[in-house]
Design an enzyme around this catalytic site. Structure first.
Site, PDB file in Angstrom:
ATOM      1  N   LYS A 222       3.983   0.269 -14.289  1.00 12.16           N
ATOM      2  CA  LYS A 222       5.089   0.373 -15.287  1.00 12.16           C
ATOM      3  C   LYS A 222       4.901  -0.795 -16.312  1.00 12.16           C
ATOM      4  O   LYS A 222       4.819  -0.568 -17.690  1.00 12.16           O
ATOM      5  CB  LYS A 222       6.222  -0.014 -14.440  1.00 12.16           C
ATOM      6  N   GLU A 228      -2.851  -7.457  -9.520  1.00 13.89           N
ATOM      7  CA  GLU A 228      -3.736  -6.624  -8.850  1.00 13.89           C
ATOM      8  C   GLU A 228      -4.176  -5.534  -9.284  1.00 13.89           C
ATOM      9  O   GLU A 228      -5.345  -5.070  -9.217  1.00 13.89           O
ATOM     10  CB  GLU A 228      -2.866  -6.048  -7.362  1.00 13.89           C
ATOM     11  N   GLY A 283      10.542   0.320 -10.652  1.00 13.11           N
ATOM     12  CA  GLY A 283       9.198   0.923 -10.096  1.00 13.11           C
ATOM     13  C   GLY A 283       9.345   1.495  -8.944  1.00 13.11           C
ATOM     14  O   GLY A 283       8.850   2.512  -8.484  1.00 13.11           O
ATOM     15  N   ARG A 284      10.324   1.191  -8.009  1.00 16.33           N
ATOM     16  CA  ARG A 284      10.763   1.796  -6.715  1.00 16.33           C
ATOM     17  C   ARG A 284      11.359   3.213  -6.956  1.00 16.33           C
ATOM     18  O   ARG A 284      11.411   4.032  -5.903  1.00 16.33           O
ATOM     19  CB  ARG A 284      11.267   1.000  -5.654  1.00 16.33           C
ATOM     20  N   GLU A 369      13.670  -3.972  -1.497  1.00 19.21           N
ATOM     21  CA  GLU A 369      13.473  -4.700  -2.836  1.00 19.21           C
ATOM     22  C   GLU A 369      15.119  -4.421  -3.594  1.00 19.21           C
ATOM     23  O   GLU A 369      15.137  -5.222  -4.402  1.00 19.21           O
ATOM     24  CB  GLU A 369      12.460  -3.977  -3.636  1.00 19.21           C
ATOM     25  N   HIS A 400       6.183   5.350  22.041  1.00 12.22           N
ATOM     26  CA  HIS A 400       5.040   4.781  22.904  1.00 12.22           C
ATOM     27  C   HIS A 400       4.929   3.317  22.604  1.00 12.22           C
ATOM     28  O   HIS A 400       3.782   2.597  22.988  1.00 12.22           O
ATOM     29  CB  HIS A 400       3.963   5.604  22.914  1.00 12.22           C
ATOM     30  N   LYS A 524       4.318 -14.814  -7.333  1.00  5.63           N
ATOM     31  CA  LYS A 524       3.158 -14.621  -8.210  1.00  5.63           C
ATOM     32  C   LYS A 524       2.831 -15.846  -8.927  1.00  5.63           C
ATOM     33  O   LYS A 524       1.758 -15.843  -9.448  1.00  5.63           O
ATOM     34  CB  LYS A 524       3.781 -13.541  -9.339  1.00  5.63           C
TER      35      LYS A 524
HETATM   36  O1  LIG Z   1       4.233  -0.793 -11.738  1.00  6.98           O
HETATM   37  P1  LIG Z   1       3.969  -2.169 -12.132  1.00  6.98           P
HETATM   38  O2  LIG Z   1       4.436  -2.606 -13.218  1.00  6.98           O
HETATM   39  O3  LIG Z   1       2.502  -2.785 -11.915  1.00  6.98           O
HETATM   40  O4  LIG Z   1       4.741  -3.003 -10.920  1.00  6.98           O
HETATM   41  C1  LIG Z   1       4.290  -2.741  -9.559  1.00  6.98           C
HETATM   42  C2  LIG Z   1       5.456  -3.535  -8.428  1.00  6.98           C
HETATM   43  O5  LIG Z   1       5.223  -4.663  -8.774  1.00  6.98           O
HETATM   44  C3  LIG Z   1       6.177  -5.754  -8.707  1.00  6.98           C
HETATM   45  O6  LIG Z   1       6.051  -7.047  -8.254  1.00  6.98           O
HETATM   46  C4  LIG Z   1       7.614  -5.267  -8.227  1.00  6.98           C
HETATM   47  O7  LIG Z   1       7.955  -5.860  -7.102  1.00  6.98           O
HETATM   48  C5  LIG Z   1       7.673  -3.762  -7.917  1.00  6.98           C
HETATM   49  O8  LIG Z   1       8.790  -3.377  -8.101  1.00  6.98           O
HETATM   50  C6  LIG Z   1       6.590  -2.878  -8.779  1.00  6.98           C
HETATM   51  O9  LIG Z   1       6.841  -1.491  -8.497  1.00  6.98           O
END
Ligand SMILES: O=P(O)(O)OC[C@H]1O[C@H](O)[C@H](O)[C@@H](O)[C@@H]1O
Length: 560
Positions: A222, A228, A283-284, A369, A400, A524
């Site tokens: 997003k 990462e 994002g979620r 989240e 199990h 972060k």
């Molecule tokens: O899609 P992005 O901007 O790379 O974000 C990826 C993810 O990282 C963040 O740390 C948020 O906690 C998430 O809500 C998000 O989905």
């Protein structure tokens, strides 16, 4: 809005918990009321044109094995009314900026607004504006059809048959979960990889499996600034350019799924190969957006459209059904009931479905989240517990492993069991499906009825000292979700949205902002500082002795 515990329905529920909630015995409640199942079961029906069944698909939500009476449900509904759940819901669907800490609308329902209801943010028609929902969907359709048919070719003219989605959090979990859940519908000639972890192993393993001539990279982010994702994407780009001796054409092999055009361009992706969405998509909640491109490529646009349509059907139910009939509202209120009045700390979701094996992981981000928050709308800490710890694994596997604790542990674990009546793989003449269903039914029954000492003794041959170990207290609540057919794209869409709006309802009652995620920031920032220190002399500065000591040890052992 007021803190939940200041509402009169809250105190009323406290008293009700003392007088009724604490003493309700589910198996007796079933004995004394033969209509209990009917009273507490709700149903949505997905229309035939989108569902996997030719007559439509019912999805049944059986809430009857929960620790409630009719009075409890009435009181919970009262709480929802006093907390303004309907008002907040309507504000969300009206495009109001209910994400008040970021000043944003929460408008992911627009992404699945397949009936094209007018939906606006700041007066702009988000469906039909340039770059809006419908235009991006059309771009996704055209592109996916080109890739799937082989019309879109790699730099040496070959069809692209490997897709590597690079993204994390919401830009990974949704696509992974949905492509796994809909594997039955997936293109058999496509290999999918989802690379999320900064651990170099993740990208290295995906690349080792791939041929640059036939690989398509989807850079899903997003913000396009997530460490990462940008690091993994750069490693992928370097690999691609090295392997192709600089001849590889980025434009044919890299596309971006993002809201951030300038960062996408800086990375070297042509904006023509960018699939956009807006900041009002959290994002979620983004699998419905361009972030779902891997899903479209894998299952085809028509199936993705059904996925959206199933989600839309659940949105409409949530918008229109009265609170007492409203399935996600009931789910959310039950969560409040257990969290705040019984002290439950967790929520188990167990799909009796191998295709749904990543569903609990997906729900963890959705729920934790969203509602892992302490601060209420007036900036003060909540004086009550909020989001539960969500966990789960597919059954029967989980039975199990950790179900011992669910049955006989000291904790109350409200659980959801999910089953589809029909299997995509009715192997051995449905023997597996029947065994799966028998476990789905038996687990909920066992958790409820338990086994008394007398019943253990009556089995005979049990030494008296073992009797207490074999007793099951029972009275453990479950919600059973039964999909009245196959789990296809529409059914999956509806199931996800059930949990989305359940989470919404919880947050609305708890008076928290379910749509920000400040809690992920601190780690972060510290990681950035420490990354620099790894390349500097010494063991960093300003750390506690544990962090400093570990940093020093890491550098020494790792040879940094
Ligand atoms: O899609 P992005 O901007 O790379 O974000 C990826 C993810 O990282 C963040 O740390 C948020 O906690 C998430 O809500 C998000 O989905």
């Amino acid at each position: 809005m007021a803190p939940a515990n200041s509402l009169s329905a809250w105190s009323d529920l406290q008293a009700h918990h003392e007088s009724v909630g604490k003493t309700i015995v589910l198996k007796d409640a079933f004995k004394s009321d033969p209509k209990r199942f009917d009273k507490f079961t709700r149903k949505v029906t997905l229309p035939a044109d989108i569902s996997s069944g030719s007559n439509g698909t019912d999805i049944i939500f059986d809430f009857s094995k929960n620790l409630i009476t009719e009075e409890t449900l009435d009181k919970l509904v009262k709480l929802a009314e006093e907390a303004g759940v309907e008002k907040k819901r309507d504000a969300m669907f009206a495009g109001e900026k209910i994400n008040f800490t970021e000043g944003r609308a929460v408008y992911h329902p627009a992404l699945r607004n397949v009936t094209n209801q007018p939906m606006k943010v700041d007066g702009v028609d988000v469906m039909n504006t340039k770059g809006g929902v419908n235009e991006v969907l059309e771009h996704m359709r055209v592109f996916s059809e080109q890739v799937r048919s082989g019309e879109w070719k790699g730099y040496t003219g070959k069809k692209l048959t490997t897709i590597i989605n690079i993204g994390i959090g919401g830009s990974d979990l949704g696509p992974v979960m949905v492509t796994e859940a809909l594997k039955h519908y997936g293109a058999k000639d496509l290999t999918l990889h989802f690379v999320s972890n900064i651990d170099g192993t993740h990208i290295a393993e995906a690349l080792a499996d791939s041929d640059p001539e036939t690989t398509l990279f989807l850079i899903a982010s997003k913000t396009f600034t997530t460490a990462e994702t940008t690091t993994n994407a750069n490693t992928a780009k370097t690999w691609f350019l090295e392997k192709t001796g600089g001849k590889g054409d980025i434009a044919k092999h890299f596309v971006a799924l993002s809201t951030n055009e300038s960062e996408v361009t800086k990375f070297g992706i042509d904006p023509a190969n960018m699939f956009g969405f807006e900041s009002w998509v959290g994002g979620r909640y983004s699998v419905w957006s361009a972030i779902g491109l891997s899903v479209v490529l894998y299952v085809g646009f028509d199936n993705f459209h059904k996925f959206l349509a199933g989600a839309h059907a659940m949105d409409q139910h949530f918008q229109k059904a009265p609170l007492k009939e409203n399935i996600p509202v009931i789910g959310g209120l039950l969560s409040v009931w257990y969290s705040n009045f019984y002290g439950a700390q967790t929520h188990l979701v167990a799909p009796f479905d191998q295709y749904l094996h990543r569903f609990p992981a997906y729900l963890q981000q959705l729920s934790m989240e969203s509602n892992g928050k302490t601060i209420t709308s007036d900036g003060t800490p909540a004086k009550y517990t909020t989001g539960p710890v969500v966990f789960g694994e597919p059954c029967t596997n989980a039975q199990h492993s950790f179900f011992q604790l669910v049955h006989q542990g000291t904790k109350l674990i409200p659980s959801d069991f999910i089953l589809a009546a029909k299997s995509h793989n009715p192997v051995s003449n449905n023997l597996h499906q029947k065994m799966l269903a028998s476990n789905y039914l038996a687990q909920a029954e066992a958790l409820m009825v338990g086994k008394t000492a007398e019943e253990v003794r009556a089995e005979g041959n049990v030494p008296e000292e073992l009797v207490p170990h074999k007793v099951f207290m029972g009275n453990r609540p479950t919600t059973s979700i039964l999909v009245g057919g196959l789990i296809g794209p529409a059914e999956l869409g509806a199931l996800i949205v059930y949990y989305e709006h359940l989470t919404f309802t919880e947050g609305a009652v708890w008076d928290i902002n379910s749509f920000d995620q400040w809690g992920v920031e601190l780690g972060k920032v510290l990681a950035k500082k420490i990354l620099k220190e790894i390349d500097e002399e010494g063991a960093g500065s300003g750390h506690d002795s544990s962090t400093g000591g570990l940093l020093g040890a890491f550098k020494a052992y790792g040879g940094f």
